[in-house]
Design an enzyme around this catalytic site. Structure first.
Site, PDB file in Angstrom:
ATOM      1  N   ASP A 157       0.864  -1.188   0.000  1.00  0.00           N
ATOM      2  CA  ASP A 157       0.000   0.000   0.000  1.00  0.00           C
ATOM      3  C   ASP A 157       0.899   1.237   0.000  1.00  0.00           C
ATOM      4  OD1 ASP A 157      -3.280   0.262   0.891  1.00  0.00           O
ATOM      5  OD2 ASP A 157      -2.065   2.099   0.876  1.00  0.00           O
ATOM      6  N   ASP A 213       4.112   2.848  -4.045  1.00  0.00           N
ATOM      7  CA  ASP A 213       3.131   3.499  -4.903  1.00  0.00           C
ATOM      8  C   ASP A 213       3.046   2.684  -6.191  1.00  0.00           C
ATOM      9  OD1 ASP A 213       1.767   5.073  -6.712  1.00  0.00           O
ATOM     10  OD2 ASP A 213       3.042   6.845  -6.458  1.00  0.00           O
ATOM     11  N   VAL A 214       1.893   2.058  -6.441  1.00  0.00           N
ATOM     12  CA  VAL A 214       1.793   1.190  -7.633  1.00  0.00           C
ATOM     13  C   VAL A 214       1.940   1.988  -8.932  1.00  0.00           C
ATOM     14  CG1 VAL A 214       0.356  -0.579  -6.517  1.00  0.00           C
ATOM     15  CG2 VAL A 214      -0.751   1.293  -7.768  1.00  0.00           C
ATOM     16  N   TYR A 249     -12.249   7.450 -14.066  1.00  0.00           N
ATOM     17  CA  TYR A 249     -12.469   6.187 -13.344  1.00  0.00           C
ATOM     18  C   TYR A 249     -13.114   5.154 -14.279  1.00  0.00           C
ATOM     19  CZ  TYR A 249     -13.746   3.129  -9.412  1.00  0.00           C
ATOM     20  OH  TYR A 249     -13.868   2.060  -8.554  1.00  0.00           O
TER      21      TYR A 249
HETATM   22  P1  NAD Z   1     -10.156   2.250  -0.149  1.00  0.00           P
HETATM   23  O1  NAD Z   1      -9.935   3.702  -0.386  1.00  0.00           O
HETATM   24  O2  NAD Z   1     -10.801   1.800   1.093  1.00  0.00           O
HETATM   25  O3  NAD Z   1      -8.762   1.459  -0.307  1.00  0.00           O
HETATM   26  C1  NAD Z   1      -7.874   1.738  -1.366  1.00  0.00           C
HETATM   27  C2  NAD Z   1      -6.465   1.456  -0.881  1.00  0.00           C
HETATM   28  O4  NAD Z   1      -5.593   1.687  -1.992  1.00  0.00           O
HETATM   29  C3  NAD Z   1      -6.008   2.393   0.244  1.00  0.00           C
HETATM   30  O5  NAD Z   1      -5.424   1.655   1.297  1.00  0.00           O
HETATM   31  C4  NAD Z   1      -5.003   3.308  -0.431  1.00  0.00           C
HETATM   32  O6  NAD Z   1      -3.964   3.755   0.439  1.00  0.00           O
HETATM   33  C5  NAD Z   1      -4.448   2.373  -1.515  1.00  0.00           C
HETATM   34  N1  NAD Z   1      -3.817   3.126  -2.589  1.00  0.00           N
HETATM   35  C6  NAD Z   1      -4.271   4.261  -3.182  1.00  0.00           C
HETATM   36  N2  NAD Z   1      -3.378   4.684  -4.088  1.00  0.00           N
HETATM   37  C7  NAD Z   1      -2.344   3.800  -4.055  1.00  0.00           C
HETATM   38  C8  NAD Z   1      -1.120   3.715  -4.767  1.00  0.00           C
HETATM   39  N3  NAD Z   1      -0.761   4.649  -5.657  1.00  0.00           N
HETATM   40  N4  NAD Z   1      -0.292   2.670  -4.497  1.00  0.00           N
HETATM   41  C9  NAD Z   1      -0.624   1.741  -3.569  1.00  0.00           C
HETATM   42  N5  NAD Z   1      -1.766   1.779  -2.866  1.00  0.00           N
HETATM   43  C10 NAD Z   1      -2.613   2.805  -3.115  1.00  0.00           C
HETATM   44  O7  NAD Z   1     -10.964   1.762  -1.433  1.00  0.00           O
HETATM   45  P2  NAD Z   1     -11.810   0.442  -1.727  1.00  0.00           P
HETATM   46  O8  NAD Z   1     -13.214   0.847  -1.815  1.00  0.00           O
HETATM   47  O9  NAD Z   1     -11.401  -0.673  -0.874  1.00  0.00           O
HETATM   48  O10 NAD Z   1     -11.327   0.163  -3.236  1.00  0.00           O
HETATM   49  C11 NAD Z   1     -10.425  -0.868  -3.562  1.00  0.00           C
HETATM   50  C12 NAD Z   1     -10.531  -1.132  -5.051  1.00  0.00           C
HETATM   51  O11 NAD Z   1     -11.870  -1.517  -5.342  1.00  0.00           O
HETATM   52  C13 NAD Z   1     -10.245   0.089  -5.921  1.00  0.00           C
HETATM   53  O12 NAD Z   1      -9.550  -0.325  -7.079  1.00  0.00           O
HETATM   54  C14 NAD Z   1     -11.630   0.596  -6.286  1.00  0.00           C
HETATM   55  O13 NAD Z   1     -11.632   1.314  -7.482  1.00  0.00           O
HETATM   56  C15 NAD Z   1     -12.356  -0.720  -6.402  1.00  0.00           C
HETATM   57  N6  NAD Z   1     -13.807  -0.609  -6.286  1.00  0.00           N
HETATM   58  C16 NAD Z   1     -14.372  -0.139  -5.137  1.00  0.00           C
HETATM   59  C17 NAD Z   1     -15.764  -0.050  -5.053  1.00  0.00           C
HETATM   60  C18 NAD Z   1     -16.478   0.457  -3.832  1.00  0.00           C
HETATM   61  O14 NAD Z   1     -17.693   0.698  -3.906  1.00  0.00           O
HETATM   62  N7  NAD Z   1     -15.810   0.628  -2.697  1.00  0.00           N
HETATM   63  C19 NAD Z   1     -16.545  -0.444  -6.139  1.00  0.00           C
HETATM   64  C20 NAD Z   1     -15.925  -0.911  -7.282  1.00  0.00           C
HETATM   65  C21 NAD Z   1     -14.554  -1.002  -7.337  1.00  0.00           C
END
Ligand code: NAD
Length: 248
Positions: free
Chosen positions: A32, A55-56, A146
């Site tokens: 992360d 950072d990915v 997005y």
């Molecule tokens: P979240 O914000 O709770 O978690 C995202 C995590 O990614 C965080 O810990 C953040 O620090 C990390 N992150 C952000 N940028 C980063 C980077 N450059 N390098 C490494 N880590 C990084 O979000 P979430 O809701 O758990 O989302 C996780 C995935 O699921 C995402 O790809 C999101 O687009 C996808 N998603 C979420 C939802 C939803 O409704 N929550 C729906 C569809 C898809």
């Protein structure tokens, strides 16, 4: 069992996936950009879960770090979950925002594949699960970058299958609907929008991170041994259709 690496591991779906895969017996590497707080760091230490702050979207730093890691341990499972939300339309999105979203939500998944695939291919064993979104399958307004990045994840997933399925690699994606995580907490501040979004899910509720993690765990498991290049919607029926509600 060889290692599973999860990006975006510190929160929401990524965090639930780390916990689920650990419970399923995988040794897990959590990646992360943000360091876990003291409580989570302690929990992961006690569970033997390794953490890497990366950072990915930063390919130059990511590739050597992950390549070095994969030289000392076999990583056969990759979950590309890191992601950020974004707002904007073609007429107003700034180039920097577009680049930021593409870099993290799309490029970062490719960079992790590039780091781990050579070793997976050498061992002819690998499983990649990308986290797409219902907005990679359908578009949502004011969500341009997005939508496009997640649509890219859908095609990345299929392309990986086209290129490597015959080499022992399985590549699939989940497409979550609205999931209660820190990322989506802000939507609750607009109650009408939040309710409308929930109503579009045929099950009439938002999902939990653990429900997405369960689908990811299935795609990683031997039960999914003949599933490749697929996008599994985990969306309470959002993408299946609409309910007008004329019957109970
Ligand atoms: P979240 O914000 O709770 O978690 C995202 C995590 O990614 C965080 O810990 C953040 O620090 C990390 N992150 C952000 N940028 C980063 C980077 N450059 N390098 C490494 N880590 C990084 O979000 P979430 O809701 O758990 O989302 C996780 C995935 O699921 C995402 O790809 C999101 O687009 C996808 N998603 C979420 C939802 C939803 O409704 N929550 C729906 C569809 C898809």
């Amino acid at each position: 069992m060889s290692y599973a690496l999860v990006s975006g591991a510190g929160s929401g779906i990524g965090r639930a996936t780390v916990e689920r895969l650990h419970a399923d017996g995988y040794p897990v590497i959590a990646v992360d950009i943000a360091r876990p707080d003291a409580a989570l760091a302690k929990q992961w230490r006690e569970q033997g879960i390794a953490f890497l702050a990366l950072d990915v979207g930063n390919r130059d730093a990511l590739l050597p770090a992950i390549t070095e890691l994969s030289e000392s341990r076999a990583i056969s499972t990759l979950i590309n979950c890191a992601g950020i939300s974004s707002y904007g339309r073609a007429t107003d999105i700034k180039p920097a925002e577009w680049q930021r979203v593409m870099n993290i939500n799309l490029n970062g998944s490719l960079w992790l594949c590039q780091a781990l695939l050579p070793d997976m291919l050498a061992r002819r064993q690998g499983c990649i699960v990308n986290v797409a979104s219902i907005f990679g399958l359908q578009a949502c307004d004011n969500n341009l970058a997005y939508n496009v990045a997640k649509g890219g994840i859908v095609q990345l997933t299929r392309s990986l299958a086209a290129d490597y399925a015959h080499c022992g690699i399985r590549s699939n994606a989940v497409a979550p609907g609205l999931i209660e995580t820190p990322m989506t907490a802000a939507i609750k501040h607009a109650p009408d929008t939040h309710q409308k979004f929930i109503d579009w899910h045929l099950q009439g509720r938002a999902g939990r991170a653990e429900e997405v993690a369960a689908a990811i765990a299935f795609l990683c498991s031997a039960d999914a041994s003949f599933v490749n290049g697929q996008i599994l919607a985990v969306d309470g029926g959002f993408s299946a259709g609409r309910r007008f509600g004329s019957t109970n």
